[in-house]
Design a protein around this motif. Structure first.
Motif, PDB file in Angstrom:
ATOM      1  N   ARG A  79       0.843  11.714   9.825  1.00  0.00           N
ATOM      2  CA  ARG A  79       1.301  12.722   9.269  1.00  0.00           C
ATOM      3  C   ARG A  79       1.213  13.676   7.886  1.00  0.00           C
ATOM      4  N   SER A  80       2.005  14.827   7.573  1.00  0.00           N
ATOM      5  CA  SER A  80       1.963  16.132   6.974  1.00  0.00           C
ATOM      6  C   SER A  80       3.442  16.228   6.205  1.00  0.00           C
ATOM      7  N   LYS A  81       3.376  16.424   4.957  1.00  0.00           N
ATOM      8  CA  LYS A  81       5.137  16.852   3.990  1.00  0.00           C
ATOM      9  C   LYS A  81       4.615  17.319   3.800  1.00  0.00           C
ATOM     10  N   PRO A  82       4.597  18.938   4.101  1.00  0.00           N
ATOM     11  CA  PRO A  82       4.671  20.345   2.839  1.00  0.00           C
ATOM     12  C   PRO A  82       6.267  21.105   2.218  1.00  0.00           C
ATOM     13  N   ILE A  83       5.840  21.271   1.503  1.00  0.00           N
ATOM     14  CA  ILE A  83       6.925  21.721   0.002  1.00  0.00           C
ATOM     15  C   ILE A  83       6.769  22.863  -0.127  1.00  0.00           C
ATOM     16  N   CYS A  84       7.350  23.958   0.144  1.00  0.00           N
ATOM     17  CA  CYS A  84       6.981  25.088  -0.983  1.00  0.00           C
ATOM     18  C   CYS A  84       7.520  25.168  -2.285  1.00  0.00           C
ATOM     19  N   VAL A  85       7.031  25.476  -3.120  1.00  0.00           N
ATOM     20  CA  VAL A  85       7.047  25.132  -4.315  1.00  0.00           C
ATOM     21  C   VAL A  85       7.600  26.430  -5.552  1.00  0.00           C
ATOM     22  N   ARG A  86       8.062  28.081  -4.315  1.00  0.00           N
ATOM     23  CA  ARG A  86       8.067  29.127  -4.999  1.00  0.00           C
ATOM     24  C   ARG A  86       9.401  28.811  -6.311  1.00  0.00           C
ATOM     25  N   SER A  99       8.350   7.922   2.724  1.00  0.00           N
ATOM     26  CA  SER A  99       7.034   7.217   3.828  1.00  0.00           C
ATOM     27  C   SER A  99       5.550   7.801   4.908  1.00  0.00           C
ATOM     28  N   GLY A 100       6.437   8.959   4.748  1.00  0.00           N
ATOM     29  CA  GLY A 100       5.392  10.463   5.702  1.00  0.00           C
ATOM     30  C   GLY A 100       6.317  10.128   7.400  1.00  0.00           C
ATOM     31  N   GLU A 101       7.124   9.398   7.663  1.00  0.00           N
ATOM     32  CA  GLU A 101       7.555   9.295   8.628  1.00  0.00           C
ATOM     33  C   GLU A 101       8.669  10.646   9.024  1.00  0.00           C
ATOM     34  N   LYS A 102       8.864  10.451  10.729  1.00  0.00           N
ATOM     35  CA  LYS A 102       9.989  11.590  10.485  1.00  0.00           C
ATOM     36  C   LYS A 102      11.228  11.433  10.143  1.00  0.00           C
ATOM     37  N   LEU A 103      11.960  12.111   9.676  1.00  0.00           N
ATOM     38  CA  LEU A 103      13.418  11.149   8.813  1.00  0.00           C
ATOM     39  C   LEU A 103      13.858  11.268  10.108  1.00  0.00           C
ATOM     40  N   ILE A 123       1.864  19.842  -0.456  1.00  0.00           N
ATOM     41  CA  ILE A 123       1.817  19.151   1.345  1.00  0.00           C
ATOM     42  C   ILE A 123       0.679  17.570   0.914  1.00  0.00           C
ATOM     43  N   GLY A 124       2.206  16.823   0.995  1.00  0.00           N
ATOM     44  CA  GLY A 124       1.443  15.225   1.226  1.00  0.00           C
ATOM     45  C   GLY A 124       0.773  14.694   1.662  1.00  0.00           C
ATOM     46  N   ILE A 139       0.525  -1.616  -0.266  1.00  0.00           N
ATOM     47  CA  ILE A 139      -0.163  -0.152   0.054  1.00  0.00           C
ATOM     48  C   ILE A 139       1.336   1.060  -0.018  1.00  0.00           C
ATOM     49  N   LEU A 140       0.313   1.865  -0.777  1.00  0.00           N
ATOM     50  CA  LEU A 140       1.640   3.253  -1.131  1.00  0.00           C
ATOM     51  C   LEU A 140       1.235   4.365   0.244  1.00  0.00           C
ATOM     52  N   GLN A 141       2.036   4.246   1.268  1.00  0.00           N
ATOM     53  CA  GLN A 141       2.467   5.173   1.981  1.00  0.00           C
ATOM     54  C   GLN A 141       1.287   7.157   1.809  1.00  0.00           C
ATOM     55  N   CYS A 142       1.522   7.621   0.604  1.00  0.00           N
ATOM     56  CA  CYS A 142       1.024   8.532   0.407  1.00  0.00           C
ATOM     57  C   CYS A 142      -0.787   8.388  -0.162  1.00  0.00           C
ATOM     58  N   LYS A 143      -1.708   9.365   0.591  1.00  0.00           N
ATOM     59  CA  LYS A 143      -2.808   9.450  -0.042  1.00  0.00           C
ATOM     60  C   LYS A 143      -3.011  10.472  -0.127  1.00  0.00           C
ATOM     61  N   ARG A 144      -2.940  11.282  -0.641  1.00  0.00           N
ATOM     62  CA  ARG A 144      -3.121  13.020  -0.823  1.00  0.00           C
ATOM     63  C   ARG A 144      -2.060  13.520  -1.109  1.00  0.00           C
ATOM     64  N   ILE A 145      -2.336  14.160  -2.038  1.00  0.00           N
ATOM     65  CA  ILE A 145      -1.603  15.226  -2.418  1.00  0.00           C
ATOM     66  C   ILE A 145      -2.429  16.261  -2.441  1.00  0.00           C
ATOM     67  N   ASP A 146      -2.573  17.622  -1.316  1.00  0.00           N
ATOM     68  CA  ASP A 146      -2.587  19.093  -1.882  1.00  0.00           C
ATOM     69  C   ASP A 146      -1.783  20.007  -2.866  1.00  0.00           C
ATOM     70  N   LEU A 147      -2.492  20.424  -3.889  1.00  0.00           N
ATOM     71  CA  LEU A 147      -1.491  21.945  -4.624  1.00  0.00           C
ATOM     72  C   LEU A 147      -1.685  22.534  -4.472  1.00  0.00           C
TER      73      LEU A 147
END
Lengths: 217, 137
Positions: B80-87, B105-109, B73-74, B20-28
């Protein structure tokens, strides 16, 4: 059958020295995707693990005709198992409980059992999460009481190991501050390595049909 | 994290049975006006349809966020979620970032020193001096 007897029998499997310029591929991808392990991705030739070049007993001279013929530059497969190995393999396969494998991936050994997670020290190119890799280089297969040692690798037709690519992980950002004496200036070097994570999904020992009636997990 | 009343009886091992892919949603998020969103707007027009079609297991949501930098944002199964600024990124750079979100995987590094993580019992057991044939001195 004692373990020492098994070991001593398996040591007879020492093969003729193989050329060090050839390096076997470490994985084959069994999904529908194309083969990711192109020859250009295989690293420069490195010396193979130490050959078991102990003097062979006169009873079993190395049989060069049993080695697979080399086809122009292609990596050689693992050397085939001897009859003694095939005769003793059911003892290992019939043991209860998990089996362990000493896998070799890019020159590094990983001792795994089914269900384990391997974090490779590199980012494997060309794979995506969910891909299944067939890992076919192992230096040892073992159960509770018996170990089959390869020289240097176990015959790849004797076992089946599959791993699923779980994804790519990263480490926390590394910061290295570079500072020289008597100089106020500091430089901060940042690095963040990426690692491919595998999950060993399947480990099976394949006993040839002539040796035993069934094969075990 | 929510308080757990029941202790888990088993630990998940993704990939052993099903994967099962750990990423379930990506917000743009994008902005129509700001220049830092130019690459993001191009990405949404050109590259996103193909990427989203290739990943049916991920839900993609796109929404405007005026006067803000674009962000991806993944969201992961573990909550958990992982936001990345893509400016100011080009569309292909943003594609790289989305692949990062997908593979994570969504885990903390964490810094991991041992390559193999196992919850299985030792195959060969613990050595005992009281069993076996003993050693001849």
């Amino acid at each position: 059958m004692s373990r020492t007897l098994l070991r001593s029998l398996l040591e007879l499997r020492a093969t003729a020295p193989r050329p060090s310029t050839l390096r076997p591929t470490f994985t084959t991808v069994t999904t529908t995707r194309s083969l990711h392990q192109t020859p250009s991705q295989i690293g420069p030739p490195s010396p193979t693990p130490s050959q078991s070049s102990a003097p062979l007993p006169p009873s079993s001279p190395p049989n060069p005709s049993s080695l697979p013929p080399r086809q122009g530059g292609a990596p050689r497969t693992t050397s085939p198992a001897t009859p003694q190995t095939l005769q003793l393999l059911p003892l290992l396969a019939l043991q209860p409980g998990n089996k362990y494998l000493q896998l070799y991936i890019q020159g590094q050994a990983y001792l795994v059992t089914p269900g384990d997670q391997i974090r490779l020290p590199f980012k494997m190119p060309g794979v995506s999460p969910g891909d299944v890799l067939r890992l076919n280089r192992a230096t040892a297969i073992g159960s509770r009481d018996f170990t089959l040692k390869g020289s240097p690798y176990v015959d790849e037709s004797l076992f089946e190991c599959r791993a699923v690519v779980e994804g790519t992980e990263a480490e926390p950002m590394r910061l290295k501050i570079k500072k020289k004496q008597r100089c106020r200036r500091t430089k901060t070097v940042r690095s963040k390595h990426k690692y491919t994570v595998l999950r060993v999904s399947e480990v099976r020992i394949l006993v040839p049909e002539g040796q035993a009636q069934g094969q075990q997990q | 994290m929510a308080v757990k009343a029941l202790k888990a009886v088993s630990q998940g091992r993704n990939g052993v049975g099903a994967f099962i892919l750990q990423c379930k949603r990506i917000d743009l998020h994008y902005c129509d006006w700001a220049g830092s969103s130019r690459g993001m707007n191009g990405f949404i027009k050109s590259l996103l349809p193909k990427f989203a079609a290739a990943h049916p297991q991920i839900e993609f949501t796109i929404s405007p966020r005026p006067a803000k930098h674009p962000v991806a944002i993944g969201h992961y199964i573990n909550g958990r979620s992982k936001p990345i600024c893509v400016r100011n990124m080009e569309p292909y750079e943003i594609l790289k970032k989305l692949e990062l979100l997908r593979d994570a995987s969504g885990e903390k590094l964490k810094k991991v020193t041992k390559p193999v993580r196992s919850i299985n019992e030792s195959v060969r057991g613990i050595w005992s001096p009281y069993h076996g044939n003993g050693m001849q001195l």
